[in-house]
Design an enzyme around this catalytic site. Structure first.
Site, PDB file in Angstrom:
ATOM      1  CE  LYS A  22      -3.039   0.638   3.510  1.00 25.92           C
ATOM      2  NZ  LYS A  22      -3.099   1.927   4.233  1.00 25.92           N
ATOM      3  CB  SER A  23       3.768   2.328   2.032  1.00 24.83           C
ATOM      4  OG  SER A  23       3.161   2.255   3.288  1.00 24.83           O
ATOM      5  NE  ARG A  27       6.217   6.497   0.722  1.00 26.68           N
ATOM      6  CZ  ARG A  27       5.315   6.336   1.696  1.00 26.68           C
ATOM      7  NH1 ARG A  27       4.191   5.651   1.458  1.00 26.68           N
ATOM      8  NH2 ARG A  27       5.509   6.844   2.892  1.00 26.68           N
ATOM      9  NE  ARG A 123      -5.387   8.312  11.183  1.00 30.03           N
ATOM     10  CZ  ARG A 123      -4.775   7.485  10.335  1.00 30.03           C
ATOM     11  NH1 ARG A 123      -5.445   6.954   9.323  1.00 30.03           N
ATOM     12  NH2 ARG A 123      -3.516   7.179  10.515  1.00 30.03           N
ATOM     13  CB  SER A 168       4.964  10.343  11.051  1.00 29.28           C
ATOM     14  OG  SER A 168       4.127  10.362   9.911  1.00 29.28           O
ATOM     15  CG  ASP A 316       0.730   0.209   9.470  1.00 27.27           C
ATOM     16  OD1 ASP A 316       0.381   1.077  10.296  1.00 27.27           O
ATOM     17  OD2 ASP A 316       1.051   0.473   8.301  1.00 27.27           O
ATOM     18  NE  ARG A 347      -4.901   0.000  13.345  1.00 30.04           N
ATOM     19  CZ  ARG A 347      -4.306   0.189  12.178  1.00 30.04           C
ATOM     20  NH1 ARG A 347      -2.990   0.283  12.127  1.00 30.04           N
ATOM     21  NH2 ARG A 347      -5.018   0.259  11.066  1.00 30.04           N
ATOM     22  NE  ARG A 388      -2.490  -1.828   8.454  1.00 32.81           N
ATOM     23  CZ  ARG A 388      -2.237  -2.242   7.211  1.00 32.81           C
ATOM     24  NH1 ARG A 388      -2.370  -3.514   6.893  1.00 32.81           N
ATOM     25  NH2 ARG A 388      -1.856  -1.390   6.273  1.00 32.81           N
TER      26      ARG A 388
HETATM   27  C1  S3P Z   1       2.612   4.911   6.198  1.00 31.21           C
HETATM   28  C2  S3P Z   1       3.206   5.298   7.365  1.00 31.21           C
HETATM   29  C3  S3P Z   1       2.723   4.890   8.701  1.00 31.21           C
HETATM   30  C4  S3P Z   1       1.765   3.717   8.613  1.00 31.21           C
HETATM   31  C5  S3P Z   1       0.755   3.888   7.519  1.00 31.21           C
HETATM   32  C6  S3P Z   1       1.441   4.011   6.169  1.00 31.21           C
HETATM   33  C7  S3P Z   1       3.156   5.397   4.907  1.00 31.21           C
HETATM   34  O1  S3P Z   1       2.025   5.964   9.307  1.00 31.21           O
HETATM   35  O2  S3P Z   1       1.115   3.537   9.844  1.00 31.21           O
HETATM   36  O3  S3P Z   1      -0.128   2.799   7.471  1.00 31.21           O
HETATM   37  O4  S3P Z   1       2.797   4.857   3.854  1.00 31.21           O
HETATM   38  O5  S3P Z   1       3.958   6.334   4.939  1.00 31.21           O
HETATM   39  P1  S3P Z   1       2.772   7.181  10.049  1.00 31.21           P
HETATM   40  O6  S3P Z   1       3.518   7.941   9.032  1.00 31.21           O
HETATM   41  O7  S3P Z   1       1.672   7.988  10.646  1.00 31.21           O
HETATM   42  O8  S3P Z   1       3.671   6.566  11.061  1.00 31.21           O
END
Ligand code: S3P
Length: 439
Positions: A22-23, A27, A123, A168, A316, A347, A388
């Protein structure tokens, strides 16, 4: 409201491929859109979260199409080629989409507003506003610090050094994306290393990004070049089945082509420390990202103390790690994870309530949990609209004599479309019920 019913006990066996990371998918779409020329992405995760990013970019004039052969094809418009969407951009449930897009939009010549669903609207966004303000952006949130995010055009962003107070990857990435449009060099330093997919992918799009000690440095004003991207399987999705195979006696599972970037593998380290049998086969590097086939078989687990330096690299995976902890002998403790309180649900609360429902003794802390392993009993768990949490408790069904019902499961589509079918194909007895179960 949709529910999962899982009948246990069960065993996981077989060989599967996971949906794309996903990340990396967010990007790839973003960099493809703001690069010059064509980007082709194979293995993109087409989940609701990633589609929020895709839709936002389409609304700003970027052509993004799914082709049978090439995968997702993006005609990049360059750093300054996005168009005024003329409407709010809806990021749905996705914190990554909202924070990364805030970075992209900070240096554009048109105003924009980012909104989200009920969960995303609660959030924290000040963490991403602060670094963008430092770069000279005109960006604000309500005084509560929650979305919507409002961005107004400014003449130029200016490169700065920024020290992040919170670990983060989303905030770091927003800063780096905005810095692409800033005058001169920008540098960012994080309190704990977080996932580095943005840095790796920027290099793949021809951008020189460098690391000097703890500082990550990027030069503004240089266009990116479209690229071919192959997205590996998502370790965060694989984690549900890794834990499933570790806890369900008699399991043996192969998970093919999973991303094993060391900024993400906290979950594997923690599970190995608990005694899990996880090995890597066919290690490779694809588009700058390490991958491997993972072989997992069931072994008895023991409780461990999770080290605070592992938290960001497993951020996560604490819902599914809590299920491993519930099946382990002894106590598993987690500290330094207050960030879990501001994810898709709180969570820590969701894990504690869910485990309590299933007869497991767990102590709640402000910044973590302490789980004492025991027998997981049949029962009903509310996912609190958190994908999750829903998938983690579905996996608990593997060790139950009877059934578990998980309420409120539609959100699984945000990260893992096809979860039920894939889980069923390797042995989880899981069924989805729509509508009838209201809670
Ligand atoms: C992510 C970063 C994390 C993660 C999220 C995906 C990302 O969050 O929990 O599911 O793709 O950069 P944080 O940047 O808030 O730590």
């Amino acid at each position: 409201m949709n529910s999962f019913i899982i009948n246990g006990p069960g065993v996981l066996r077989g060989s599967i491929s996971l949906p794309g990371d996903k990340s990396i998918s967010h990007r790839a779409v973003i960099l493809g859109a703001i690069a010059q020329g064509r980007t082709m992405i194979k293995g993109l995760l087409e989940s609701e979260d990633v589609l929020s990013t895709v839709d936002a970019l389409r609304n700003m004039g970027v052509k993004i199409d799914h082709h049978k052969e090439e995968g997702m094809v993006i005609e990049g418009v360059g750093l300054y080629g996005l168009k005024d969407p003329g409407q709010s951009l809806n990021m749905g449930n996705s914190g990554t989409a909202m924070r990364l897009m805030a970075g992209v939009l900070a240096g554009q010549s048109f105003p924009s507003t980012l909104v989200g669903d009920d969960s995303l609207s609660q959030r924290p966004m000040s963490r991403v506003v602060e670094p963008l303000l430092a770069l000279g952006a005109d960006i604000s949130v309500q005084n509560t610090g929650y979305p919507p995010i409002q961005i107004k055009p400014v003449k130029r962003l200016k490169g700065v050094d920024y020290v992040m107070p919170v670990a983060s990857a989303q905030v770091k990435s927003a800063f780096l994306l905005a810095a692409l449009c800033a005058d001169g060099a920008s540098r960012v330093k994080e309190p704990e290393q977080t996932r580095d997919h943005t840095e790796r992918m920027l290099r793949g799009f021809g951008h020189s990004i460098s690391q000097q000690g703890d500082w990550i440095s990027v030069m503004g004003g240089k266009e990116l070049a479209g690229a071919k991207v192959v997205v590996p399987g998502d370790l965060s999705s694989a984690a549900f089945f890794i834990v499933g195979a570790a806890i369900a006696v008699g399991s043996e599972l192969i998970l093919k082509n999973v991303g094993v970037n060391s900024t993400r593998t906290g979950v594997i380290e923690i599970l190995r420390k608990m005694g899990a049998s996880i090995s890597y086969l066919n290690e490779n590097t694809i588009c700058g990202e390490p991958t491997a086939d993972l072989v997992v078989s069931s072994t008895p687990l023991r409780g461990v103390k999770i080290e605070t330096h592992q938290v960001a690299r497993a951020i996560d995976e604490f819902p599914i790690l809590s299920i491993a902890a519930a099946c382990a002998r002894g106590k598993t403790t987690l500290h330094g994870a207050e960030e879990l309180r501001v994810k898709e649900s709180d969570r820590i609360r969701s894990i504690v309530c869910g485990l309590n429902e299933l007869g497991i003794s767990v102590e709640e802390r402000l910044d973590g949990y302490s789980v004492t392993g025991g027998e997981i009993l049949p029962g009903e768990v509310n996912s609190r609209s958190d994908h999750r949490i829903a998938m983690a408790f579905a996996i608990a069904g593997l060790v139950v004599s009877g059934s578990i019902c998980i309420k409120d499961t539609l959100n699984v589509r945000t990260s893992f479309p096809g979860f039920v079918e894939l889980a069923a194909s390797i042995g989880l007895q899981i069924y989805e019920q729509s509508g009838s179960h209201r809670g």
